[in-house]
Design a protein around this motif. Structure first.
Motif, mmCIF file in Angstrom:
data_model
loop_
_atom_site.group_PDB
_atom_site.id
_atom_site.type_symbol
_atom_site.label_atom_id
_atom_site.label_comp_id
_atom_site.label_asym_id
_atom_site.label_seq_id
_atom_site.Cartn_x
_atom_site.Cartn_y
_atom_site.Cartn_z
ATOM 1 N N THR A 294 46.445 61.066 45.002
ATOM 2 C CA THR A 294 46.020 61.888 43.866
ATOM 3 C C THR A 294 45.630 61.063 42.647
ATOM 4 N N ILE A 295 45.867 59.766 42.701
ATOM 5 C CA ILE A 295 45.589 58.916 41.539
ATOM 6 C C ILE A 295 44.115 58.560 41.480
ATOM 7 N N THR A 296 43.476 58.874 40.365
ATOM 8 C CA THR A 296 42.047 58.587 40.198
ATOM 9 C C THR A 296 41.800 57.265 39.491
ATOM 10 N N SER A 297 42.751 56.850 38.657
ATOM 11 C CA SER A 297 42.601 55.597 37.921
ATOM 12 C C SER A 297 43.973 55.051 37.577
ATOM 13 N N PHE A 298 44.097 53.728 37.578
ATOM 14 C CA PHE A 298 45.352 53.076 37.207
ATOM 15 C C PHE A 298 45.330 52.601 35.757
ATOM 16 N N GLY A 299 44.368 53.093 34.995
ATOM 17 C CA GLY A 299 44.300 52.746 33.584
ATOM 18 C C GLY A 299 43.192 51.764 33.280
ATOM 19 N N LYS A 300 42.754 51.777 32.049
ATOM 20 C CA LYS A 300 41.683 50.896 31.603
ATOM 21 C C LYS A 300 42.047 49.435 31.827
ATOM 22 N N GLY A 301 41.115 48.715 32.417
ATOM 23 C CA GLY A 301 41.327 47.288 32.648
ATOM 24 C C GLY A 301 42.096 46.967 33.907
#
Length: 246
Positions: free
Chosen positions: A149-156
């Motif tokens: 379900t995770i679309t992004s692990f955060g900027k950078g």
């Protein structure tokens, strides 16, 4: 600056250079440790012009580590010993004595690291609370997380890099619980073939296998927790008498 004694360790096909600088005494504050590691890295940067240096600091006495800046003393000590010959080294192997592994500590650190990896995702509120809580709360958070379900692990944070790190920690920890010390991506992939795609940073991969091993890790942790003397992130050197491995 006097030429520092250092040793490269870890995977033979690592994209970066993981190395340890040996210091006579560990600096007291995190800021001092960071400054010294950066200064020492800069002093040898010309030897690795195209790679990023991931530097650590360690104090070595009687042919084994007694204190480290990042990670745990037992894991870094044995990693330095076992992976020495995978790299072109400038100095002799500083480690000739292996340390008995603290498996409980490895499980606790793996738990915290995985939660930290997903602290900037959709699970940030749950994870941040769990990181401040006890081991039960951390386990409950891990049981709630669905990597699919995770679309992004955060900027950078490149998704492939985070998945690789999670796969590495899971494989290494589960293997250690079975009595096997693994310190490279190739070793972990050989023991856990369905983690290879994550360790190799393949793109657009299905996360079902990684989720499966995360669930297995949680079940092992729940069982192990019942016999743990210390469920906090203790330091190896505070809990052990530097027993040497055979």
């Amino acid at each position: 600056m006097k030429s520092p004694i250092y040793q490269i360790f870890g995977s033979e096909n690592s994209l970066d250079v993981d190395l340890v600088f040996f210091v006579e005494e560990m600096p007291e504050t995190i800021l001092e440790k960071l400054i010294i590691s950066k200064e020492l890295s800069a002093s040898i940067k010309s030897f690795f012009p195209e790679k990023e240096i991931n530097a650590n600091l360690a104090v070595c006495k009687n042919d084994h580590l007694v204190e480290v800046y990042k990670g745990t003393t037992d894991e870094l000590n044995n990693a330095l010993f076992y992976t020495y010959h995978f790299h072109e080294q400038k100095f002799e192997n500083q480690i000739t004595k292996l340390l008995v592994r603290d498996i409980d500590l490895k499980f606790l650190r793996c738990t915290r690291m995985i939660l930290s990896f997903v602290s900037k995702t959709e699970y940030r509120v749950l994870v941040k609370k769990a990181l401040k809580g006890n081991l039960d709360e951390k386990i409950q958070a891990l049981e709630t997380i669905d990597l699919n379900t995770i679309t992004s692990f955060g900027k950078g944070n490149a998704k492939e890099d985070i998945l690789k790190s999670i796969a590495f920690q899971l494989g290494q920890t589960i293997a250690l619980s079975e009595g096997k010390e693994l310190y490279t991506k190739n070793q972990i992939a050989a023991s856990f073939p369905d983690l290879r795609k994550y360790l190799s940073r393949e793109e657009n991969v299905d996360l079902n296998d990684l989720q499966k091993w995360l669930s297995i890790f949680v079940e092992l942790l729940k069982i192990r927790m019942l016999s743990m003397n210390n469920t906090s992130g203790h330091k190896y050197e505070d809990e052990n008498d530097f027993n040497y491995a055979n």
